[in-house]
Design an enzyme around this catalytic site. Structure first.
Site, mmCIF file in Angstrom:
data_model
loop_
_atom_site.group_PDB
_atom_site.id
_atom_site.type_symbol
_atom_site.label_atom_id
_atom_site.label_comp_id
_atom_site.label_asym_id
_atom_site.label_seq_id
_atom_site.Cartn_x
_atom_site.Cartn_y
_atom_site.Cartn_z
ATOM 1 N N LYS A 104 13.606 -24.613 9.331
ATOM 2 C CA LYS A 104 14.327 -25.840 8.610
ATOM 3 C C LYS A 104 15.331 -25.365 7.817
ATOM 4 C CE LYS A 104 12.688 -29.862 6.161
ATOM 5 N NZ LYS A 104 11.722 -30.603 5.506
ATOM 6 N N SER B 110 6.215 -34.321 5.039
ATOM 7 C CA SER B 110 7.327 -34.004 5.987
ATOM 8 C C SER B 110 6.970 -33.063 6.934
ATOM 9 C CB SER B 110 8.379 -33.698 4.929
ATOM 10 O OG SER B 110 9.065 -34.706 4.359
ATOM 11 N N SER C 192 10.660 -35.339 6.633
ATOM 12 C CA SER C 192 12.224 -34.765 6.750
ATOM 13 C C SER C 192 12.033 -33.684 7.744
ATOM 14 C CB SER C 192 12.345 -34.311 5.236
ATOM 15 O OG SER C 192 11.800 -33.280 4.839
#
Length: 484
Positions: free
Chosen positions: A79, A178, A154
């Site tokens: 990420k 997330s 996210s």
């Protein structure tokens, strides 16, 4: 079938027998990215040259017959809010579009020690603020199961990359859900560890008392291996917990006989009927394996979303004050004075969702409102944690749906922040309590994946993984793949 459908042990056996090379597996990742990612949008920056060079070095190690690292040769996507030395880290924000870190996050260093191969940085909601991955300032991510729908957020890029076969596993970060919510939407396994189990050093902070890094994988066993590699005390992180790390893989015994499961009635109220049906069927599977479950109440659940968005936004307001256009990141060229430079750099660098949360957090921390909002939210957080503590006195795990619905259409909620925030209603309480939770596929609703959330006691990831693995062993939901 692709190489990524093989288990970790199967891949390692084929490496040792010379049936496969790391170059083959890394090449598979980039082939899938070239074939699919223009439609999915999971990646922001590729690390192809270095990844192929590392694959060649690992193949040389195979020739020499050396022992293999825990995650040897496995392509991983990271990420884009975890810093990677010399590889652009943007947090999906224009503010950091030119930022090249000079060091690795602790989890990135641990992945290197485990000999996995970083193939690239994954798309996300800007600064991890969002639940649909539509808040990326570069481009949205699309759900591999239905390209007209969101992948969740996210960590939408992290979940979509695994579902689309563009990485063997990925790392995401979870502040209010997330990792788990996108794992549910994309039909993969997502694990949020206990707060403090995995180092946050090198994770660009959103809400420091909530953020936690965890793996997204295609099955539970891979999640156990990935957690084994990244868990552990880190003196560079003041919130890192100095606890003994057990063998998570050894915990996957398949035995849940006598396991006591609590099912909060608040988690089954107001959710999609098909999601509820899938969760109840999953409970019947665990019951058939010898577990017992009862309905309980977590009475302060209804206040979790309000408390979370006050606390997280307040911490975001503080953490993002460092982005001023002076020390790093994008700087406007036409600032007339220092205050104008700050104002214009932040106005142009941050997206609308980030600005919204900064404003909310600054307001709740301001003189005259701190006691009424921030302090009260902290008290509610304590009550929510006490709900979990009391329940865990009588039960081994808490189980319910990960999200109240399946993935919703792109654009359908982007202009309605309150509705968007409510998508995390089932994951936020867990984050406020700081306990571990895992989302595992438990069925489908109108062709879209449904996730089962298994919540455990603090630092008892072993039990969470054991229950998820036992369920997975008697179902085939995790074996389903989207047809891209």
């Amino acid at each position: 079938m692709t190489l990524f459908d093989l288990t970790l042990q199967e891949l390692h056996n084929q490496f040792r027998s010379k049936e496969l090379s790391v170059t083959d597996v890394v090449g598979e990742a980039f082939a899938k990215i070239r074939e699919r990612d223009e439609r999915v949008g999971a990646y922001l920056t590729l690390n192809e040259e270095e990844a192929r060079a590392q694959a060649a070095r690992l193949d040389d190690k195979l020739v020499q017959g050396d022992s293999l690292g825990l995650l040897f040769g496995l392509p991983v996507g990271i990420k884009d809010n975890m810093v990677t030395e010399g590889l652009r880290t943007t947090c999906a924000s224009q503010f950091l579009s030119n930022y090249n870190p000079i060091y690795d996050a602790t989890v990135v260093s641990k992945l290197k020690l485990a000999e996995s191969v970083n193939v690239g940085k994954l798309n996300m909601d800007e600064f991890a603020m969002g639940g649909s991955n539509e808040n990326s300032s570069f481009h949205p991510v699309r759900n591999p199961w239905d390209l007209s729908r969101v992948p969740g957020g996210s960590s939408g890029g992290s979940a979509a990359a695994v579902a689309a076969g563009e990485a063997y596993f990925t790392l995401g970060s979870d502040t209010g859900g997330s990792i788990r919510q996108p794992a549910s939407y994309c039909g993969v396994v997502g694990l949020k560890p206990t707060y403090g189990l995995v180092s946050r050093y090198g994770l660009v902070a959103f809400a420091s008392s909530l953020d936690q890094i965890g793996p997204i994988t295609k099955n539970v066993e891979d999640a156990a291996y990935a957690l084994q590699a990244i868990a552990g005390y880190d003196p560079k992180d003041s919130t890192s917990a100095n606890v003994e790390i057990p063998s998570y893989v050894s915990a996957l015994t398949g035995d849940v006989k006598g396991l006591r499961i609590a099912v909060p009635k608040e988690y089954l109220d107001g959710i999609d009927p098909q999601v509820k049906a899938a969760v109840l069927e999953a409970l019947r599977v665990l019951e058939s394996l010898g577990a017992v479950w009862e309905e309980v109440s977590l009475p302060h659940t209804e206040y979790a979303v309000a408390a979370y968005y006050l606390l997280a936004s307040s911490e975001a307001s503080s953490n993002l004050s460092r982005f001023d256009g002076v020390r790093y990141g994008v700087r406007v060229d036409n600032g007339g004075n220092l205050l104008d430079l700050y104002h214009q750099s932040r106005s142009q660098g941050f997206g609308s969702e980030v600005k919204r949360r900064i404003m909310l957090g600054t307001y709740s921390l301001s003189s005259g409102y701190y006691d009424a909002y921030y302090l009260k939210a902290q008290k509610v957080r304590t009550l929510i944690k006490q709900d979990f503590d009391q329940t865990f006195q009588n039960y081994d795990v808490i189980i319910g749906p990960t999200a109240p619905t399946t993935a919703f259409p792109l654009g359908s909620q982007v202009d309605d922040p309150l509705t968007m925030y409510l998508n995390d209603i089932l994951t936020i309480p867990v984050s406020l309590a700081g306990v571990p939770a895992l989302s595992v596929p438990c069925g489908f609703a109108e062709g879209l994946p449904v996730g089962l959330q298994i919540i455990g006691k603090a630092f008892d990831e072993s039990t969470v993984l054991r229950v998820a693995h036992a369920f997975e062993a008697h179902t085939d939901h995790h074996k389903q793949r989207p047809s891209l």
